[in-house]
Design an enzyme around this catalytic site. Structure first.
Site, PDB file in Angstrom:
ATOM      1  NE  ARG A   1      -1.486  -6.491  13.590  1.00  0.00           N
ATOM      2  CZ  ARG A   1      -0.898  -7.686  13.560  1.00  0.00           C
ATOM      3  NH1 ARG A   1       0.216  -7.900  14.246  1.00  0.00           N
ATOM      4  NH2 ARG A   1      -1.410  -8.664  12.848  1.00  0.00           N
TER       5      ARG A   1
ATOM      6  CD  GLU B   1      -0.174   0.973   3.417  1.00  0.00           C
ATOM      7  OE1 GLU B   1      -0.261   2.097   2.876  1.00  0.00           O
ATOM      8  OE2 GLU B   1       0.031   0.807   4.638  1.00  0.00           O
TER       9      GLU B   1
ATOM     10  CG  HIS C   1      10.336  -3.744  -7.929  1.00  0.00           C
ATOM     11  ND1 HIS C   1       9.408  -3.621  -6.925  1.00  0.00           N
ATOM     12  CD2 HIS C   1      10.593  -5.069  -8.058  1.00  0.00           C
ATOM     13  CE1 HIS C   1       9.100  -4.826  -6.472  1.00  0.00           C
ATOM     14  NE2 HIS C   1       9.802  -5.715  -7.139  1.00  0.00           N
TER      15      HIS C   1
ATOM     16  CB  CYS D   1       9.206  -2.622  -3.759  1.00  0.00           C
ATOM     17  SG  CYS D   1      10.027  -1.128  -4.371  1.00  0.00           S
TER      18      CYS D   1
ATOM     19  CG  ASP E   1       9.684  -8.661  -5.523  1.00  0.00           C
ATOM     20  OD1 ASP E   1       9.448  -7.942  -4.527  1.00  0.00           O
ATOM     21  OD2 ASP E   1       9.486  -8.290  -6.693  1.00  0.00           O
TER      22      ASP E   1
END
Length: 272
Positions: A72, A47, A114, A77, A129
Protein backbone atom coordinates in the site's frame (compact mmCIF):
# COMPACT_ATOMS: atom_id res chain seq x y z
CA UNK A 1 7.52 -10.10 -29.61
CA UNK A 2 8.96 -12.54 -27.09
CA UNK A 3 7.46 -12.45 -23.59
CA UNK A 4 9.49 -10.63 -20.96
CA UNK A 5 9.91 -11.32 -17.26
CA UNK A 6 7.49 -8.47 -16.67
CA UNK A 7 4.87 -10.07 -18.93
CA UNK A 8 5.21 -13.50 -17.31
CA UNK A 9 4.48 -12.41 -13.72
CA UNK A 10 0.81 -12.94 -12.87
CA UNK A 11 -1.34 -9.91 -12.19
CA UNK A 12 -3.52 -10.11 -9.07
CA UNK A 13 -6.43 -8.16 -10.49
CA UNK A 14 -8.70 -8.64 -7.47
CA UNK A 15 -6.04 -7.26 -5.10
CA UNK A 16 -5.52 -4.26 -7.38
CA UNK A 17 -9.25 -3.51 -7.58
CA UNK A 18 -9.49 -3.73 -3.79
CA UNK A 19 -6.50 -1.36 -3.48
CA UNK A 20 -8.24 1.33 -5.53
CA UNK A 21 -11.72 0.62 -4.18
CA UNK A 22 -13.20 -0.19 -7.59
CA UNK A 23 -16.26 -2.44 -7.80
CA UNK A 24 -17.64 -1.51 -11.21
CA UNK A 25 -17.76 -3.20 -14.59
CA UNK A 26 -14.68 -4.68 -16.24
CA UNK A 27 -14.95 -4.25 -19.99
CA UNK A 28 -12.76 -2.48 -22.59
CA UNK A 29 -14.87 0.68 -22.79
CA UNK A 30 -13.98 4.31 -22.21
CA UNK A 31 -16.35 4.49 -19.24
CA UNK A 32 -14.47 1.68 -17.51
CA UNK A 33 -11.08 3.12 -18.48
CA UNK A 34 -11.94 6.51 -16.98
CA UNK A 35 -13.45 5.02 -13.82
CA UNK A 36 -10.33 2.91 -13.22
CA UNK A 37 -8.06 5.86 -14.06
CA UNK A 38 -9.74 8.16 -11.55
CA UNK A 39 -9.90 5.51 -8.83
CA UNK A 40 -6.21 4.71 -9.29
CA UNK A 41 -4.88 8.27 -9.03
CA UNK A 42 -7.05 9.06 -6.00
CA UNK A 43 -5.99 5.89 -4.16
CA UNK A 44 -2.29 5.31 -4.88
CA UNK A 45 -0.04 8.32 -4.20
CA UNK A 46 2.71 9.58 -6.43
CA UNK A 47 5.92 9.54 -4.35
CA UNK A 48 9.67 9.02 -4.52
CA UNK A 49 10.44 8.11 -0.90
CA UNK A 50 12.40 4.95 -1.74
CA UNK A 51 14.80 6.93 -3.94
CA UNK A 52 15.69 9.12 -0.94
CA UNK A 53 16.03 6.09 1.33
CA UNK A 54 18.63 4.65 -1.04
CA UNK A 55 16.46 1.73 -2.09
CA UNK A 56 16.47 0.53 -5.66
CA UNK A 57 13.34 1.19 -7.73
CA UNK A 58 12.32 -2.00 -9.50
CA UNK A 59 9.68 -1.70 -12.19
CA UNK A 60 8.90 -5.31 -13.12
CA UNK A 61 5.25 -6.13 -12.51
CA UNK A 62 5.92 -8.37 -9.53
CA UNK A 63 7.91 -5.70 -7.70
CA UNK A 64 5.40 -2.99 -8.55
CA UNK A 65 2.48 -5.06 -7.25
CA UNK A 66 4.34 -5.89 -4.05
CA UNK A 67 4.98 -2.21 -3.38
CA UNK A 68 1.89 -0.37 -4.63
CA UNK A 69 -0.74 -3.04 -3.91
CA UNK A 70 0.43 -5.36 -1.14
CA UNK A 71 2.49 -2.80 0.81
CA UNK A 72 0.00 0.00 0.00
CA UNK A 73 2.78 2.38 -0.99
CA UNK A 74 2.99 4.75 -3.93
CA UNK A 75 5.57 5.32 -6.62
CA UNK A 76 6.37 7.31 -9.71
CA UNK A 77 5.46 6.99 -13.38
CA UNK A 78 7.16 3.70 -14.25
CA UNK A 79 5.61 1.97 -11.25
CA UNK A 80 2.12 3.43 -11.61
CA UNK A 81 1.81 2.99 -15.35
CA UNK A 82 3.39 -0.48 -15.45
CA UNK A 83 0.68 -1.62 -13.05
CA UNK A 84 -2.13 0.22 -14.81
CA UNK A 85 -1.16 -1.05 -18.26
CA UNK A 86 -1.11 -4.64 -16.98
CA UNK A 87 -4.62 -4.13 -15.60
CA UNK A 88 -5.91 -2.64 -18.85
CA UNK A 89 -4.46 -5.45 -20.93
CA UNK A 90 -5.99 -8.07 -18.64
CA UNK A 91 -9.41 -6.47 -19.12
CA UNK A 92 -8.99 -6.50 -22.89
CA UNK A 93 -7.77 -3.03 -23.87
CA UNK A 94 -5.21 -2.76 -26.68
CA UNK A 95 -2.40 -0.64 -25.22
CA UNK A 96 0.76 0.88 -26.69
CA UNK A 97 3.27 2.12 -24.12
CA UNK A 98 4.97 5.46 -24.86
CA UNK A 99 7.68 7.66 -23.34
CA UNK A 100 7.82 11.45 -22.97
CA UNK A 101 10.15 14.34 -22.22
CA UNK A 102 8.82 16.24 -19.20
CA UNK A 103 8.50 20.00 -19.70
CA UNK A 104 6.57 20.95 -16.56
CA UNK A 105 8.69 23.38 -14.49
CA UNK A 106 11.61 22.75 -16.85
CA UNK A 107 13.51 25.19 -19.06
CA UNK A 108 16.05 22.78 -20.57
CA UNK A 109 15.54 19.77 -22.81
CA UNK A 110 15.00 16.80 -20.52
CA UNK A 111 15.63 13.10 -21.18
CA UNK A 112 12.84 10.76 -22.19
CA UNK A 113 11.92 9.75 -18.67
CA UNK A 114 8.12 9.66 -18.35
CA UNK A 115 5.92 6.66 -19.12
CA UNK A 116 2.38 6.96 -20.47
CA UNK A 117 0.14 4.85 -22.69
CA UNK A 118 -2.05 5.01 -25.77
CA UNK A 119 -5.29 3.05 -25.81
CA UNK A 120 -6.72 1.92 -29.15
CA UNK A 121 -10.49 2.48 -29.06
CA UNK A 122 -13.23 2.32 -31.73
CA UNK A 123 -13.87 6.06 -31.38
CA UNK A 124 -10.20 6.95 -31.74
CA UNK A 125 -7.08 6.59 -29.59
CA UNK A 126 -6.99 7.77 -25.97
CA UNK A 127 -4.08 8.76 -23.76
CA UNK A 128 -3.93 7.36 -20.25
CA UNK A 129 -1.40 8.35 -17.59
CA UNK A 130 -1.85 7.59 -13.89
CA UNK A 131 1.75 8.42 -12.98
CA UNK A 132 2.51 12.09 -13.57
CA UNK A 133 1.66 13.46 -10.13
CA UNK A 134 0.81 17.13 -9.54
CA UNK A 135 -1.20 18.39 -12.52
CA UNK A 136 -1.47 14.91 -14.05
CA UNK A 137 -4.50 13.40 -15.74
CA UNK A 138 -7.48 12.24 -13.72
CA UNK A 139 -9.04 10.49 -16.73
CA UNK A 140 -8.14 9.64 -20.31
CA UNK A 141 -7.90 12.25 -23.06
CA UNK A 142 -8.61 11.92 -26.76
CA UNK A 143 -5.61 12.13 -29.08
CA UNK A 144 -7.02 15.16 -30.89
CA UNK A 145 -5.21 18.44 -31.50
CA UNK A 146 -6.64 21.59 -29.96
CA UNK A 147 -9.61 20.11 -28.12
CA UNK A 148 -10.08 21.40 -24.56
CA UNK A 149 -10.60 18.36 -22.35
CA UNK A 150 -11.68 18.91 -18.72
CA UNK A 151 -10.11 16.96 -15.89
CA UNK A 152 -11.12 17.05 -12.21
CA UNK A 153 -9.40 20.37 -11.44
CA UNK A 154 -7.80 21.27 -14.74
CA UNK A 155 -8.38 21.51 -18.47
CA UNK A 156 -5.81 19.98 -20.81
CA UNK A 157 -5.25 20.03 -24.53
CA UNK A 158 -2.90 18.52 -27.07
CA UNK A 159 -1.01 20.22 -29.85
CA UNK A 160 1.23 18.97 -32.63
CA UNK A 161 4.86 20.07 -32.73
CA UNK A 162 6.80 19.35 -35.89
CA UNK A 163 6.05 16.18 -37.83
CA UNK A 164 6.12 13.65 -34.99
CA UNK A 165 5.68 15.23 -31.54
CA UNK A 166 2.54 15.68 -29.49
CA UNK A 167 2.55 18.05 -26.50
CA UNK A 168 0.16 17.76 -23.56
CA UNK A 169 -0.51 21.13 -22.00
CA UNK A 170 -2.41 22.35 -18.96
CA UNK A 171 -4.88 25.21 -19.35
CA UNK A 172 -5.43 25.79 -15.63
CA UNK A 173 -3.51 29.06 -15.46
CA UNK A 174 -3.69 32.21 -17.53
CA UNK A 175 -1.09 30.86 -19.96
CA UNK A 176 -0.95 27.25 -21.19
CA UNK A 177 1.75 25.23 -19.43
CA UNK A 178 3.44 22.35 -21.25
CA UNK A 179 3.41 19.13 -19.23
CA UNK A 180 5.31 16.81 -21.56
CA UNK A 181 6.10 16.02 -25.20
CA UNK A 182 5.99 12.56 -26.77
CA UNK A 183 5.83 10.61 -30.00
CA UNK A 184 3.65 7.62 -30.80
CA UNK A 185 6.60 5.24 -31.12
CA UNK A 186 6.06 2.13 -28.99
CA UNK A 187 8.43 1.60 -26.08
CA UNK A 188 9.20 -1.62 -24.23
CA UNK A 189 10.13 -2.68 -20.69
CA UNK A 190 13.86 -2.47 -21.48
CA UNK A 191 13.43 1.18 -22.52
CA UNK A 192 11.82 2.00 -19.20
CA UNK A 193 14.55 0.16 -17.30
CA UNK A 194 17.14 2.52 -18.81
CA UNK A 195 15.04 5.61 -18.06
CA UNK A 196 14.27 4.38 -14.54
CA UNK A 197 17.96 3.95 -13.79
CA UNK A 198 18.56 7.59 -14.71
CA UNK A 199 15.52 8.84 -12.82
CA UNK A 200 16.31 6.99 -9.60
CA UNK A 201 20.11 7.33 -9.47
CA UNK A 202 21.50 10.19 -11.57
CA UNK A 203 22.77 13.12 -9.46
CA UNK A 204 20.89 15.53 -11.72
CA UNK A 205 17.55 13.74 -11.44
CA UNK A 206 14.59 15.64 -10.00
CA UNK A 207 13.76 12.64 -7.83
CA UNK A 208 17.26 12.31 -6.39
CA UNK A 209 17.29 15.98 -5.38
CA UNK A 210 13.76 16.48 -4.03
CA UNK A 211 11.08 14.86 -1.90
CA UNK A 212 7.89 14.76 -3.95
CA UNK A 213 4.44 13.37 -3.16
CA UNK A 214 1.03 14.05 -4.69
CA UNK A 215 -2.47 12.69 -4.32
CA UNK A 216 -5.59 13.99 -6.08
CA UNK A 217 -8.80 14.32 -4.10
CA UNK A 218 -12.41 14.82 -5.24
CA UNK A 219 -12.02 18.51 -4.30
CA UNK A 220 -8.54 19.11 -5.74
CA UNK A 221 -5.15 17.67 -4.81
CA UNK A 222 -2.54 17.54 -2.07
CA UNK A 223 1.13 17.94 -2.99
CA UNK A 224 4.39 17.92 -1.07
CA UNK A 225 7.66 19.20 -2.48
CA UNK A 226 10.41 19.08 0.10
CA UNK A 227 9.04 21.15 3.02
CA UNK A 228 6.19 22.86 1.14
CA UNK A 229 2.75 21.31 1.51
CA UNK A 230 0.16 22.49 -0.99
CA UNK A 231 -3.55 21.81 -0.56
CA UNK A 232 -5.78 22.67 -3.53
CA UNK A 233 -9.46 22.62 -2.61
CA UNK A 234 -12.29 23.93 -4.79
CA UNK A 235 -9.86 26.08 -6.77
CA UNK A 236 -8.19 27.65 -3.73
CA UNK A 237 -4.55 26.79 -3.05
CA UNK A 238 -3.11 26.90 0.46
CA UNK A 239 0.63 26.47 1.03
CA UNK A 240 2.23 25.57 4.35
CA UNK A 241 5.96 25.52 5.09
CA UNK A 242 6.76 22.54 7.29
CA UNK A 243 9.41 21.92 9.90
CA UNK A 244 11.63 19.04 8.95
CA UNK A 245 10.32 17.05 11.90
CA UNK A 246 6.78 17.26 10.52
CA UNK A 247 7.57 15.55 7.19
CA UNK A 248 7.13 11.96 8.35
CA UNK A 249 3.75 12.76 9.91
CA UNK A 250 2.55 14.54 6.77
CA UNK A 251 3.56 11.61 4.58
CA UNK A 252 1.59 9.31 6.88
CA UNK A 253 -1.50 11.45 7.44
CA UNK A 254 -1.88 13.09 4.03
CA UNK A 255 -0.56 10.35 1.73
CA UNK A 256 -0.98 7.16 3.73
CA UNK A 257 2.75 6.40 3.70
CA UNK A 258 4.29 4.75 6.75
CA UNK A 259 8.07 5.06 6.68
CA UNK A 260 10.24 2.39 8.28
CA UNK A 261 11.12 3.03 11.91
CA UNK A 262 14.14 5.30 12.14
CA UNK A 263 14.04 6.22 8.45
CA UNK A 264 15.60 9.58 7.62
CA UNK A 265 14.90 11.22 4.30
CA UNK A 266 17.77 13.22 2.88
CA UNK A 267 18.18 15.17 -0.35
CA UNK A 268 19.40 18.66 -1.31
CA UNK A 269 15.87 20.07 -1.46
CA UNK A 270 14.99 18.89 2.03
CA UNK A 271 18.34 19.64 3.61
CA UNK A 272 18.66 23.19 2.29
Amino acid sequence: MQPTAQDSHPLDLDAYLNRIGYRGALAPTREVLDALHTAHVRSIPFENVDVLLGRGIRIDLGSVQAKLVQARRGGYCFEHNTLFVAVLRRIGFKVTTLIARVRFLQSDITPRSHMLSLIDMPGGPLLADVGFGGPGLSRSVRLVEGELQPQDVDVVSLRREGSSFWVLESRMGEQPQDLYAFTLEENYPVDYEVANHFTSTHPGSLFVNNLIAALPTPEGRVTLRNRTLGVLRHGQLERVELDREAIVGVLRDRFGLDLPAGARLSCPGLDA
